[in-house]
Design a protein around this motif. Structure first.
Motif, PDB file in Angstrom:
ATOM      1  N   PHE A   9       0.663  -1.144   0.024  1.00  0.00           N
ATOM      2  CA  PHE A   9       0.249  -0.173  -0.218  1.00  0.00           C
ATOM      3  C   PHE A   9       0.643   1.061  -0.534  1.00  0.00           C
ATOM      4  O   PHE A   9       2.111   0.844   0.551  1.00  0.00           O
ATOM      5  N   ASP A  11       0.479   3.365   2.214  1.00  0.00           N
ATOM      6  CA  ASP A  11       1.089   3.882   3.763  1.00  0.00           C
ATOM      7  C   ASP A  11       1.930   2.901   4.279  1.00  0.00           C
ATOM      8  O   ASP A  11       2.294   3.107   5.138  1.00  0.00           O
ATOM      9  N   HIS A  13       2.156  -0.296   4.210  1.00  0.00           N
ATOM     10  CA  HIS A  13       1.291  -1.946   4.471  1.00  0.00           C
ATOM     11  C   HIS A  13       1.496  -2.283   3.192  1.00  0.00           C
ATOM     12  O   HIS A  13       1.190  -2.008   2.542  1.00  0.00           O
ATOM     13  N   LEU A 105      -7.040  -3.584   7.975  1.00  0.00           N
ATOM     14  CA  LEU A 105      -8.180  -3.113   6.424  1.00  0.00           C
ATOM     15  C   LEU A 105      -9.755  -2.742   7.033  1.00  0.00           C
ATOM     16  O   LEU A 105     -10.407  -3.854   7.197  1.00  0.00           O
ATOM     17  N   GLN A 129      -7.511   5.329  11.954  1.00  0.00           N
ATOM     18  CA  GLN A 129      -6.467   4.589  11.178  1.00  0.00           C
ATOM     19  C   GLN A 129      -5.707   5.290  12.585  1.00  0.00           C
ATOM     20  O   GLN A 129      -4.328   4.762  12.992  1.00  0.00           O
ATOM     21  N   ARG A 135      -5.084  -0.534  11.095  1.00  0.00           N
ATOM     22  CA  ARG A 135      -3.951  -0.420  10.512  1.00  0.00           C
ATOM     23  C   ARG A 135      -4.349   0.515   8.533  1.00  0.00           C
ATOM     24  O   ARG A 135      -3.314   1.703   8.925  1.00  0.00           O
ATOM     25  N   SER A 136      -5.134   0.250   8.529  1.00  0.00           N
ATOM     26  CA  SER A 136      -4.857   0.796   6.501  1.00  0.00           C
ATOM     27  C   SER A 136      -6.466   0.926   6.463  1.00  0.00           C
ATOM     28  O   SER A 136      -7.955   0.501   7.068  1.00  0.00           O
ATOM     29  N   VAL A 159      -6.111   3.076   0.176  1.00  0.00           N
ATOM     30  CA  VAL A 159      -5.139   2.332  -0.150  1.00  0.00           C
ATOM     31  C   VAL A 159      -5.428   1.486  -0.779  1.00  0.00           C
ATOM     32  O   VAL A 159      -5.033   0.962  -2.080  1.00  0.00           O
TER      33      VAL A 159
END
Length: 278
Positions: A9, A11, A13, A105, A129, A135-136, A159
C-alpha cells in the motif's frame, strides 16, 4: 503449501494478493472454513459486518497456529452507519465481534451517493487509523466522482478500492484512476459472480487445458498478472486449496491478452455503486 505474493500500500503496509472471501458464509461454519483456508496457506481473510460472520472469522483467526501479525483481516462499515460517531462505534463493534485488538484494513462498504454521508464516513476512518484500531483504510464500491471527492475533502487517499471486477467486467477506467492515485485495485466476485458462464468460456477453458489448470485458476492468475488483489469465496475445501494454487500458474502474454478481450459492456453482475441506495 502455496503462499500468496503481497502488494504494498502507499501507507507502507502490505496485503496478500490472493485472499479468502466469506460472503454468504454462515457464521456457524465461518470458523471452520476460515480455519481450513488458513491451514491451506491463506493469510488474508475478507469479511464484513453485513455478512454476519465476523464472530466466526475472529474465532478462526484467534485459534490459528499462525501469529496474528502474519494474518491480514479486512472488515467493512455498513451503509446505515456512515455518520461520524456511528462509524467510530461500528468499527469498535466489529473488533469486539472479531475478538481482535485491531484490523488490518477497514473499508466503507458502499458509497451510497444518495445518502450523502460518504465524506463523513471517510473522515471517521481517517480517525480510526490514527487511533490504531485499523492499520489501513480504504473503500469499496465507490463511483469515481465520489472517490475523487473524499480524497479532495480530506487529503487522505484510500490504499485500496474493492470493486466488482472479472474478465467480463474489467473496470479499466477506474483502474487507471486508481493507478494515478497509487490506489490498489481489489476484486470481489473475481470468478464472475452471477455470470455463471465465465468459467465455461472457451477462451478460459482452452487456456486451462493448455496449462493443466482449472478455469478458476486461470481467471485468478489473470487477476494476479494485472496486480489486482482478489478474494475468491468457496465453501468447498478442495476448491479453497485449488484457488490458492493459482499463485503458481504463470500465464503467457498471449493468454493474458486473450482474456483481456473478454471485457463486455454489459458485464456487470452486481449493483451499480452509483445507484445503490441501501
Amino acid at each position: 503449501m502455496s503462499t500468496s505474493p503481497s502488494l504494498t500500500f502507499h501507507d507502507g503496509h502490505s496485503i496478500p494478493q490472493l485472499g479468502y472471501g466469506v460472503y454468504k458464509v454462515d457464521n456457524e461454519v465461518a470458523a471452520d472454513l476460515t480455519g481450513q483456508a488458513i491451514d491451506a496457506g491463506y493469510r488474508h481473510i475478507d469479511t464484513a459486518k453485513l455478512y454476519g460472520n465476523e464472530e466466526g472469522v475472529g474465532r478462526a483467526v484467534r485459534a490459528a497456529d499462525v501469529p496474528r501479525e502474519d494474518l491480514f483481516v479486512t472488515t467493512k462499515l455498513w451503509n446505515d452507519e456512515h455518520a461520524y460517531d456511528d462509524a467510530i462505534a461500528a468499527c469498535e463493534a466489529s473488533l469486539e465481534r472479531l475478538g481482535l485488538d485491531y484490523m488490518d484494513l477497514y473499508l466503507i462498504h458502499w458509497a451510497v451517493p444518495s445518502q450523502g454521508q460518504y465524506v463523513e464516513a471517510w473522515e471517521a476512518l481517517v480517525e480510526l487509523q490514527k487511533r490504531g484500531l485499523t492499520r489501513s483504510i480504504g473503500v469499496s464500491n465507490f463511483p469515481l466522482a465520489e472517490l475523487e471527492e473524499i480524497i479532495a475533502a480530506t487529503g487522505v487517499t484510500p490504499v485500496i478500492h474493492q470493486i466488482e471486477l472479472h474478465p467480463y467486467f474489467q473496470q479499466r477506467e477506474l483502474r487507471e484512476a486508481h493507478a494515478q492515485h497509487s490506489i490498489l485495485t481489489q476484486s470481489w466476485g473475481p470468478l464472475g459472480q452471477g455470470k455463471s458462464d465465465l468459467l465455461e468460456n472457451p477462451v478460459i477453458t482452452g487456456i486451462a487445458a493448455a496449462h493443466g489448470a482449472t478455469p478458476a485458476q486461470v481467471v485468478l492468475a489473470w487477476h494476479l498478472a494485472h496486480d489486482i488483489v482478489a478474494i475468491p469465496k468457496s465453501a468447498t475445501p478442495s476448491r479453497i486449496v485449488e484457488n490458492l494454487e493459482s499463485v503458481q500458474l504463470q500465464l503467457s502474454p498471449d493468454d493474458i491478452a486473450a482474456i483481456d478481450e473478454l471485457d463486455r459492456p454489459d458485464g456487470r453482475a452486481g449493483f451499480d455503486p452509483a445507484q445503490k441506495r441501501d
